[in-house]
Design a protein around this motif. Structure first.
Motif, PDB file in Angstrom:
ATOM      1  N   ILE A  38       0.818  -1.235  -0.153  1.00 29.24           N
ATOM      2  CA  ILE A  38      -0.179  -0.007   0.033  1.00 29.24           C
ATOM      3  C   ILE A  38       0.970   1.304   0.076  1.00 29.24           C
ATOM      4  N   ALA A  39       1.786   1.113   0.874  1.00 30.88           N
ATOM      5  CA  ALA A  39       2.916   2.513   0.889  1.00 30.88           C
ATOM      6  C   ALA A  39       3.679   2.736  -0.469  1.00 30.88           C
ATOM      7  N   ASP A  44      -3.834   3.951  -0.138  1.00 32.25           N
ATOM      8  CA  ASP A  44      -3.822   4.095   0.900  1.00 32.25           C
ATOM      9  C   ASP A  44      -4.614   3.441   2.010  1.00 32.25           C
ATOM     10  N   ARG A  45      -5.427   2.532   1.630  1.00 29.50           N
ATOM     11  CA  ARG A  45      -6.461   2.045   2.500  1.00 29.50           C
ATOM     12  C   ARG A  45      -6.940   0.690   1.907  1.00 29.50           C
ATOM     13  N   GLY A  66      -2.015   5.304   8.209  1.00 30.31           N
ATOM     14  CA  GLY A  66      -2.708   6.131   8.813  1.00 30.31           C
ATOM     15  C   GLY A  66      -3.470   7.179   7.693  1.00 30.31           C
ATOM     16  N   ASN A  67      -4.567   7.586   7.839  1.00 28.94           N
ATOM     17  CA  ASN A  67      -5.320   8.544   6.686  1.00 28.94           C
ATOM     18  C   ASN A  67      -4.507   9.806   6.470  1.00 28.94           C
ATOM     19  N   LYS A  68      -3.674  10.011   5.460  1.00 26.95           N
ATOM     20  CA  LYS A  68      -2.985  11.121   5.572  1.00 26.95           C
ATOM     21  C   LYS A  68      -3.493  12.449   5.157  1.00 26.95           C
ATOM     22  N   SER A  78      -5.477   4.185  11.116  1.00 20.36           N
ATOM     23  CA  SER A  78      -6.944   4.757  11.072  1.00 20.36           C
ATOM     24  C   SER A  78      -7.902   4.061  10.645  1.00 20.36           C
ATOM     25  N   LEU A  79      -8.957   3.884  11.335  1.00 16.22           N
ATOM     26  CA  LEU A  79     -10.171   3.122  11.152  1.00 16.22           C
ATOM     27  C   LEU A  79     -11.530   3.866  10.637  1.00 16.22           C
ATOM     28  N   TYR A  80     -12.024   3.428   9.837  1.00 16.12           N
ATOM     29  CA  TYR A  80     -13.290   3.975   9.311  1.00 16.12           C
ATOM     30  C   TYR A  80     -14.459   3.084   9.006  1.00 16.12           C
ATOM     31  N   LEU A  81     -15.544   3.677   8.931  1.00 11.42           N
ATOM     32  CA  LEU A  81     -16.888   2.942   8.660  1.00 11.42           C
ATOM     33  C   LEU A  81     -17.550   3.633   7.405  1.00 11.42           C
ATOM     34  N   LYS A  82     -17.770   2.956   6.336  1.00  8.33           N
ATOM     35  CA  LYS A  82     -18.146   3.429   5.185  1.00  8.33           C
ATOM     36  C   LYS A  82     -19.641   2.927   4.813  1.00  8.33           C
TER      37      LYS A  82
END
Length: 322
Positions: A38-39, A44-45, A66-68, A78-82
């Motif tokens: 990913i890097a 990035d996710r 991380g969410n840049k 970083s953790l997100y709900l979509k």
């Protein structure tokens, strides 16, 4: 409806529990290899497959580095709900959600939660925690989150909506205009239970019940108890709950003694009678010595009067809105 704004200094709460997430579990193998790829590729996710919760379709989004796009994401996962279905017509979906990371050593789940309510709409389909977990801590073998280059994430999503059930507790009676009066004759020689006639409290029939406790061997009155109860075991009207404050005066007509019992009790369909207690233990009906001039028959056939006065009734009723 407005989104809740937390007033706490740090709305991100971390805790642990044994139970696995209720809505979604996401297992990842070869995590470090995925992280490096990913890097180097600019992607990035990581986005999980879809899952359902609260009548909606969702995906768990992980930013391993991380969410840049957000400040403060350096050195953090970083953790997100979509939300996968875009709301239409100005619709908004209010949610409360939790992220999970499995500790493989202790076999517990670390929970990361933003305690604020979040609103998903056409302009905002993702919400999450920018600084969910330190990358250094996540990579620490002793923490138990990344073991043998594999890890497990999870999510729970609770959609806030629908119509809440509403109930109101209100004072419906302040005092009955007169006491209900009930006389029990031959009290001392009585060997069977007896009920009063019904009397009304807020359209609901009630009664007093005298339970006679008998010593099987001696055949003597042992522990007569007085109950305030719904008449004939009927349910409260409309499935209500009522808090009844009632005073009951007990008078021994033979000896002239009086005693007052106070009842404050919640009645409902499962609790439709209240035991006021053993009325011989103290007060007006304590066993009295036979007075001069009284026969044994007079003592046994004494009359006891019960007077019930309703002081207050608080009624808890459901409110239905169209």
């Amino acid at each position: 409806m407005h989104a809740y704004t937390s007033q706490v200094e740090n709305p991100i709460v971390q805790s642990t529990r044994d139970k696995e997430p209720s809505h979604f579990i996401f297992e990842i193998d070869s995590f470090s290899s995925l992280q490096k790829s990913i890097a180097t590729t600019g992607t990035d996710r990581i986005e999980s497959s879809e899952f359902s919760a609260g009548g909606q379709r969702w995906a768990l989004v992980i930013y391993p580095n991380g969410n840049k796009k957000q400040e403060g994401s350096n050195d953090c996962i970083s953790l997100y709900l979509k939300m996968l279905d875009k709301p239409i017509g100005g619709q908004s979906i209010y949610t409360s959600f939790k992220f999970f990371i499995f500790d493989k050593i202790r076999e517990t789940y670390t929970i990361i939660q933003d305690v604020r309510e979040r609103k998903f709409d056409a302009g905002h389909l993702e919400w999450g925690v920018v600084k969910a977990l330190s990358i250094a801590d996540f990579n620490d073998r002793n923490k138990g989150w990344l073991v043998n280059d594999s890890c497990t994430f999870g999510a729970e999503v609770y959609v806030i909506g629908g119509t809440a059930a509403t109930s109101r507790l209100s004072l419906t009676t302040t005092r009955s205009s007169y006491p209900f009066r009930w006389q029990v004759h031959d009290f001392s020689s009585r060997t069977t239970d007896v009920d009063s006639s019904a009397f009304d409290i807020e359209g609901q029939p009630w009664k007093l019940h005298l339970h006679i406790g008998i010593d099987d061997k001696a055949g003597e009155v042992r522990s007569p108890s007085l109950y305030l109860c719904l008449d004939n075991g009927t349910d409260l009207i409309g499935g209500r709950k009522v808090l009844v404050h009632c005073e009951i005066v007990i008078k021994d007509e033979l000896f002239g003694n009086k005693d007052t019992k106070s009842v404050v009790y919640w009645f409902d369909s499962d609790n439709n009678r209240y035991n006021i207690g053993n009325i011989l233990e103290d007060g007006a009906l304590e066993n009295q010595p036979q007075h001069e001039g009284q026969t044994q028959t007079q003592t046994q056939d004494r009359t006891v009067t019960f007077e019930a006065t309703i002081k207050k009734v608080f009624s808890c009723s459901d409110i239905f809105e169209d």
